[in-house]
Design an enzyme around this catalytic site. Structure first.
Site, PDB file in Angstrom:
ATOM      1  N   PHE A   5      -1.582  11.825  11.171  1.00  0.00           N
ATOM      2  CA  PHE A   5      -2.424  12.923  10.714  1.00  0.00           C
ATOM      3  C   PHE A   5      -2.619  12.758   9.195  1.00  0.00           C
ATOM      4  O   PHE A   5      -3.052  11.688   8.786  1.00  0.00           O
ATOM      5  CB  PHE A   5      -1.881  14.259  11.238  1.00  0.00           C
ATOM      6  CG  PHE A   5      -2.313  14.402  12.701  1.00  0.00           C
ATOM      7  CD1 PHE A   5      -1.767  13.553  13.679  1.00  0.00           C
ATOM      8  CD2 PHE A   5      -3.325  15.257  13.075  1.00  0.00           C
ATOM      9  CE1 PHE A   5      -2.225  13.583  15.000  1.00  0.00           C
ATOM     10  CE2 PHE A   5      -3.785  15.300  14.392  1.00  0.00           C
ATOM     11  CZ  PHE A   5      -3.237  14.462  15.350  1.00  0.00           C
ATOM     12  N   ASN A  36      -9.223  11.954  -0.936  1.00  0.00           N
ATOM     13  CA  ASN A  36      -8.428  12.933  -0.189  1.00  0.00           C
ATOM     14  C   ASN A  36      -7.995  14.100  -1.060  1.00  0.00           C
ATOM     15  O   ASN A  36      -7.841  13.978  -2.271  1.00  0.00           O
ATOM     16  CB  ASN A  36      -7.202  12.261   0.432  1.00  0.00           C
ATOM     17  CG  ASN A  36      -7.597  11.206   1.439  1.00  0.00           C
ATOM     18  OD1 ASN A  36      -7.409  10.023   1.212  1.00  0.00           O
ATOM     19  ND2 ASN A  36      -8.179  11.618   2.546  1.00  0.00           N
ATOM     20  N   GLY A  39       0.816  -1.218   0.000  1.00  0.00           N
ATOM     21  CA  GLY A  39       0.000   0.000   0.000  1.00  0.00           C
ATOM     22  C   GLY A  39       0.848   1.267   0.000  1.00  0.00           C
ATOM     23  O   GLY A  39       2.079   1.215  -0.052  1.00  0.00           O
ATOM     24  N   TYR A  40       0.164   2.386   0.059  1.00  0.00           N
ATOM     25  CA  TYR A  40       0.841   3.690  -0.022  1.00  0.00           C
ATOM     26  C   TYR A  40       1.906   3.830   1.070  1.00  0.00           C
ATOM     27  O   TYR A  40       3.102   3.976   0.788  1.00  0.00           O
ATOM     28  CB  TYR A  40      -0.217   4.790   0.077  1.00  0.00           C
ATOM     29  CG  TYR A  40       0.322   6.186   0.264  1.00  0.00           C
ATOM     30  CD1 TYR A  40       1.425   6.645  -0.465  1.00  0.00           C
ATOM     31  CD2 TYR A  40      -0.284   7.064   1.170  1.00  0.00           C
ATOM     32  CE1 TYR A  40       1.906   7.940  -0.297  1.00  0.00           C
ATOM     33  CE2 TYR A  40       0.185   8.355   1.337  1.00  0.00           C
ATOM     34  CZ  TYR A  40       1.283   8.786   0.614  1.00  0.00           C
ATOM     35  OH  TYR A  40       1.754  10.061   0.784  1.00  0.00           O
ATOM     36  N   TYR A  42     -14.937   3.887  10.479  1.00  0.00           N
ATOM     37  CA  TYR A  42     -13.488   3.745  10.265  1.00  0.00           C
ATOM     38  C   TYR A  42     -12.728   4.137  11.535  1.00  0.00           C
ATOM     39  O   TYR A  42     -11.917   3.372  12.063  1.00  0.00           O
ATOM     40  CB  TYR A  42     -13.039   4.619   9.087  1.00  0.00           C
ATOM     41  CG  TYR A  42     -11.533   4.770   9.009  1.00  0.00           C
ATOM     42  CD1 TYR A  42     -10.713   3.687   8.751  1.00  0.00           C
ATOM     43  CD2 TYR A  42     -10.921   6.017   9.233  1.00  0.00           C
ATOM     44  CE1 TYR A  42      -9.328   3.817   8.705  1.00  0.00           C
ATOM     45  CE2 TYR A  42      -9.538   6.159   9.187  1.00  0.00           C
ATOM     46  CZ  TYR A  42      -8.749   5.050   8.927  1.00  0.00           C
ATOM     47  OH  TYR A  42      -7.380   5.184   8.893  1.00  0.00           O
TER      48      TYR A  42
HETATM   49  P1  NAD Z   1      -3.468   1.524   1.490  1.00  0.00           P
HETATM   50  O1  NAD Z   1      -4.870   1.130   1.187  1.00  0.00           O
HETATM   51  O2  NAD Z   1      -2.636   2.089   0.411  1.00  0.00           O
HETATM   52  O3  NAD Z   1      -2.685   0.277   2.129  1.00  0.00           O
HETATM   53  C1  NAD Z   1      -3.337  -0.743   2.842  1.00  0.00           C
HETATM   54  C2  NAD Z   1      -2.852  -2.062   2.266  1.00  0.00           C
HETATM   55  O4  NAD Z   1      -3.530  -3.128   2.946  1.00  0.00           O
HETATM   56  C3  NAD Z   1      -3.170  -2.214   0.775  1.00  0.00           C
HETATM   57  O5  NAD Z   1      -2.028  -2.685   0.091  1.00  0.00           O
HETATM   58  C4  NAD Z   1      -4.292  -3.244   0.741  1.00  0.00           C
HETATM   59  O6  NAD Z   1      -4.274  -4.028  -0.449  1.00  0.00           O
HETATM   60  C5  NAD Z   1      -3.997  -4.056   1.984  1.00  0.00           C
HETATM   61  N1  NAD Z   1      -5.182  -4.727   2.541  1.00  0.00           N
HETATM   62  C6  NAD Z   1      -6.423  -4.210   2.698  1.00  0.00           C
HETATM   63  N2  NAD Z   1      -7.235  -5.125   3.230  1.00  0.00           N
HETATM   64  C7  NAD Z   1      -6.483  -6.237   3.423  1.00  0.00           C
HETATM   65  C8  NAD Z   1      -6.766  -7.537   3.926  1.00  0.00           C
HETATM   66  N3  NAD Z   1      -8.006  -7.875   4.347  1.00  0.00           N
HETATM   67  N4  NAD Z   1      -5.773  -8.433   3.987  1.00  0.00           N
HETATM   68  C9  NAD Z   1      -4.521  -8.112   3.548  1.00  0.00           C
HETATM   69  N5  NAD Z   1      -4.206  -6.914   3.046  1.00  0.00           N
HETATM   70  C10 NAD Z   1      -5.177  -5.986   2.987  1.00  0.00           C
HETATM   71  O7  NAD Z   1      -3.532   2.529   2.726  1.00  0.00           O
HETATM   72  P2  NAD Z   1      -2.384   3.410   3.390  1.00  0.00           P
HETATM   73  O8  NAD Z   1      -2.708   4.830   3.127  1.00  0.00           O
HETATM   74  O9  NAD Z   1      -1.066   2.884   3.040  1.00  0.00           O
HETATM   75  O10 NAD Z   1      -2.708   3.133   4.916  1.00  0.00           O
HETATM   76  C11 NAD Z   1      -2.032   2.137   5.659  1.00  0.00           C
HETATM   77  C12 NAD Z   1      -2.605   2.096   7.061  1.00  0.00           C
HETATM   78  O11 NAD Z   1      -2.475   3.389   7.643  1.00  0.00           O
HETATM   79  C13 NAD Z   1      -4.094   1.742   7.101  1.00  0.00           C
HETATM   80  O12 NAD Z   1      -4.313   0.882   8.184  1.00  0.00           O
HETATM   81  C14 NAD Z   1      -4.760   3.076   7.321  1.00  0.00           C
HETATM   82  O13 NAD Z   1      -5.973   2.960   8.022  1.00  0.00           O
HETATM   83  C15 NAD Z   1      -3.725   3.817   8.138  1.00  0.00           C
HETATM   84  N6  NAD Z   1      -3.848   5.277   7.971  1.00  0.00           N
HETATM   85  C16 NAD Z   1      -3.773   5.835   6.730  1.00  0.00           C
HETATM   86  C17 NAD Z   1      -3.932   7.205   6.579  1.00  0.00           C
HETATM   87  C18 NAD Z   1      -3.895   7.847   5.212  1.00  0.00           C
HETATM   88  O14 NAD Z   1      -4.413   8.952   5.059  1.00  0.00           O
HETATM   89  N7  NAD Z   1      -3.289   7.236   4.203  1.00  0.00           N
HETATM   90  C19 NAD Z   1      -4.159   8.029   7.696  1.00  0.00           C
HETATM   91  C20 NAD Z   1      -4.204   7.417   8.959  1.00  0.00           C
HETATM   92  C21 NAD Z   1      -4.053   6.041   9.080  1.00  0.00           C
HETATM   93  N1  UDP Z   2     -11.182  18.532   0.632  1.00  0.00           N
HETATM   94  C1  UDP Z   2     -11.661  19.307  -0.406  1.00  0.00           C
HETATM   95  N2  UDP Z   2     -11.856  18.703  -1.618  1.00  0.00           N
HETATM   96  C2  UDP Z   2     -11.580  17.387  -1.848  1.00  0.00           C
HETATM   97  C3  UDP Z   2     -11.080  16.618  -0.781  1.00  0.00           C
HETATM   98  C4  UDP Z   2     -10.899  17.215   0.451  1.00  0.00           C
HETATM   99  O1  UDP Z   2     -11.924  20.479  -0.246  1.00  0.00           O
HETATM  100  O2  UDP Z   2     -11.792  16.897  -2.972  1.00  0.00           O
HETATM  101  C5  UDP Z   2     -10.924  19.176   1.943  1.00  0.00           C
HETATM  102  C6  UDP Z   2     -11.643  18.550   3.117  1.00  0.00           C
HETATM  103  O3  UDP Z   2     -12.905  19.154   3.280  1.00  0.00           O
HETATM  104  C7  UDP Z   2     -10.679  18.856   4.264  1.00  0.00           C
HETATM  105  C8  UDP Z   2      -9.310  18.808   3.606  1.00  0.00           C
HETATM  106  O4  UDP Z   2      -9.538  19.022   2.210  1.00  0.00           O
HETATM  107  O5  UDP Z   2     -10.880  20.157   4.752  1.00  0.00           O
HETATM  108  C9  UDP Z   2      -8.578  17.472   3.786  1.00  0.00           C
HETATM  109  O6  UDP Z   2      -9.447  16.438   3.377  1.00  0.00           O
HETATM  110  P1  UDP Z   2      -8.938  14.924   3.265  1.00  0.00           P
HETATM  111  O7  UDP Z   2     -10.109  14.098   2.806  1.00  0.00           O
HETATM  112  O8  UDP Z   2      -7.696  14.891   2.443  1.00  0.00           O
HETATM  113  O9  UDP Z   2      -8.499  14.557   4.745  1.00  0.00           O
HETATM  114  P2  UDP Z   2      -9.429  14.336   6.067  1.00  0.00           P
HETATM  115  O10 UDP Z   2     -10.639  15.189   5.918  1.00  0.00           O
HETATM  116  O11 UDP Z   2      -9.723  12.896   6.102  1.00  0.00           O
HETATM  117  O12 UDP Z   2      -8.566  14.803   7.189  1.00  0.00           O
END
Ligand code: NAD
Ligand code: UDP
Length: 337
Positions: free
Chosen positions: A177, A198, A10-11, A148
């Site tokens: 964050f 996002n 993932g990311y 979530y």
């Molecule tokens: P992502 O979706 O890119 O990565 C998650 C990975 O988990 C993916 O590769 C997906 O294929 C895999 N996955 C999903 N369900 C699965 C399952 N049942 N079994 C095995 N693999 C599975 O997301 P990310 O942005 O890399 O986020 C990683 C973690 O960080 C997540 O737990 C997410 O909730 C947490 N997180 C992300 C953000 C964000 O904004 N990116 C913010 C806060 C927390």
């Molecule tokens: N936002 C926006 N347009 C979009 C996506 C997000 O204006 O297409 C705004 C959203 O309302 C928030 C900020 O951008 O104020 C960040 O949103 P994001 O979904 O990236 O993060 P989260 O809200 O989950 O913190």
């Protein structure tokens, strides 16, 4: 060390994978590729010249997890696998409780059975929900406002209970964050499936021409320019936070929680202006009503991570946007480009 990385394609996981390999660790990845591409791992292998052991499968599959722990001598687990779309979680809460909560319980069961007690868990600032007092500290009130956020909070509680019940556990909960940016090579980055939810991924896809304009969700918030404020953190700073947390756990047990943020918020309009500087042209946008469930502002107090881990961010918004743009411009269709 041998690290078990769930969600490693993932990311965030792919960036952590890269840095773990660069730090000399062996890494075993589990991913079902439901929200990622194996190409991400291939590119990490190309960047590092290292090979990764990949298990394709589901985090809820206890039999598979037991097999993995039997096969590899795992020292620590970094748990990223999960679902992360707030809107989707409202529509399909069971999927979130099943994968995020159920998957985590299955994982810690398999860990305990294998005698592995060191875990770093991806939590989120969404566990705080809609708070008035900023910045958010680890002791701020917890009121997640979506399935979530609640699923992540429940995992935190499970892990805290586990640490209280068995002193062998050593757990770091990292509350992220708003991660953005990409590795400076532009070879790996965020590749959301479907329409990005996002701000930064959506805006970047507008910039490459996949969408005609960015829609700003509300300009009537009680913030200086009326748009929402968030704490955007460079994914490479976030990765460093994992490495130092893992090190911290090496000689400590118990349950530890840290915010990973910069301590600084930026409004949507500030982000747009930043992107315009990077792409060197105007980004089309229009104002629309607020997105349901959004909060006005959210930023971290990262002091605890600084004090305990010596960790602080070193990359600002401009670098984050430049790196995100390099990835997006070189890979306009993501890993399918
Ligand atoms: P992502 O979706 O890119 O990565 C998650 C990975 O988990 C993916 O590769 C997906 O294929 C895999 N996955 C999903 N369900 C699965 C399952 N049942 N079994 C095995 N693999 C599975 O997301 P990310 O942005 O890399 O986020 C990683 C973690 O960080 C997540 O737990 C997410 O909730 C947490 N997180 C992300 C953000 C964000 O904004 N990116 C913010 C806060 C927390
Ligand atoms: N936002 C926006 N347009 C979009 C996506 C997000 O204006 O297409 C705004 C959203 O309302 C928030 C900020 O951008 O104020 C960040 O949103 P994001 O979904 O990236 O993060 P989260 O809200 O989950 O913190």
């Amino acid at each position: 060390m041998t690290i078990f990385l769930t969600g490693g394609a993932g990311y965030i996981g792919s960036h952590v994978l890269l840095c773990c390999l660069e730090a000399g660790h062996k890494v075993v990845v589990l991913d079902d590729f439901s929200n990622s591409s194996p190409e991400a791992i291939t590119r990490v292998e190309e960047l590092t010249g290292e090979r990764v052991t990949i298990w394709r499968g589901d985090i809820r599959d206890g039999t598979l997890l037991r097999q993995i722990f039997d096969r590899h001598h795992i020292d620590a687990v970094l748990h990223f696998a999960g679902l992360k779309a707030v809107g989707e979680s409202v529509a399909d809460p069971l999927a979130y409780y099943d994968v995020n909560l159920g998957g985590s319980v299955t994982l810690v069961r398999a860990m305990a059975a294998a005698g592995v007690f060191r875990l770093v868990f991806s939590s989120t600032a969404a566990v705080y929900g809609d708070q008035v007092l900023m910045p958010l500290t680890e002791t701020s009130a917890l009121a997640p406002s979506s399935p979530y956020g609640r699923s992540k909070r429940m995992v935190e509680q499970v892990l805290a209970d586990l640490c209280a019940a068995d002193s062998r556990w050593s757990v770091a909960v990292l509350r992220y964050f708003n991660p953005a940016g990409a590795h400076s090579s532009g070879r790996i980055g965020e590749d959301p499936r479907g329409v990005p939810a996002n701000l930064i991924p959506y805006a970047m896809q507008v910039a490459v021409g996949r969408y005609p304009e960015l829609v700003i969700f509300g300009d009537d918030y009680p913030t200086p320019d009326g748009t929402g404020i968030r704490d955007y953190i460079h994914v490479m700073d976030l990765v460093q936070g994992h490495l130092v947390a893992m090190k911290y756990l090496a000689d400590r047990t118990g349950y530890h929680v840290w915010n990973l943020g910069t301590g600084r918020g930026h409004s949507v309009l500030e982000v747009i202006r930043g992107i315009e500087r990077v792409i060197n042209r105007p980004l089309p946008w229009r104002i629309a009503p607020r997105r349901p469930g959004d909060t006005a502002q959210c930023w971290a107090d990262p002091a605890r991570a600084a004090a305990d881990l010596g960790w602080r961010t070193s990359r600002g918004l401009d670098e984050m946007l430049a790196d995100h743009w390099r990835w997006q411009a070189q890979n306009p269709e993501g890993y399918l480009s």
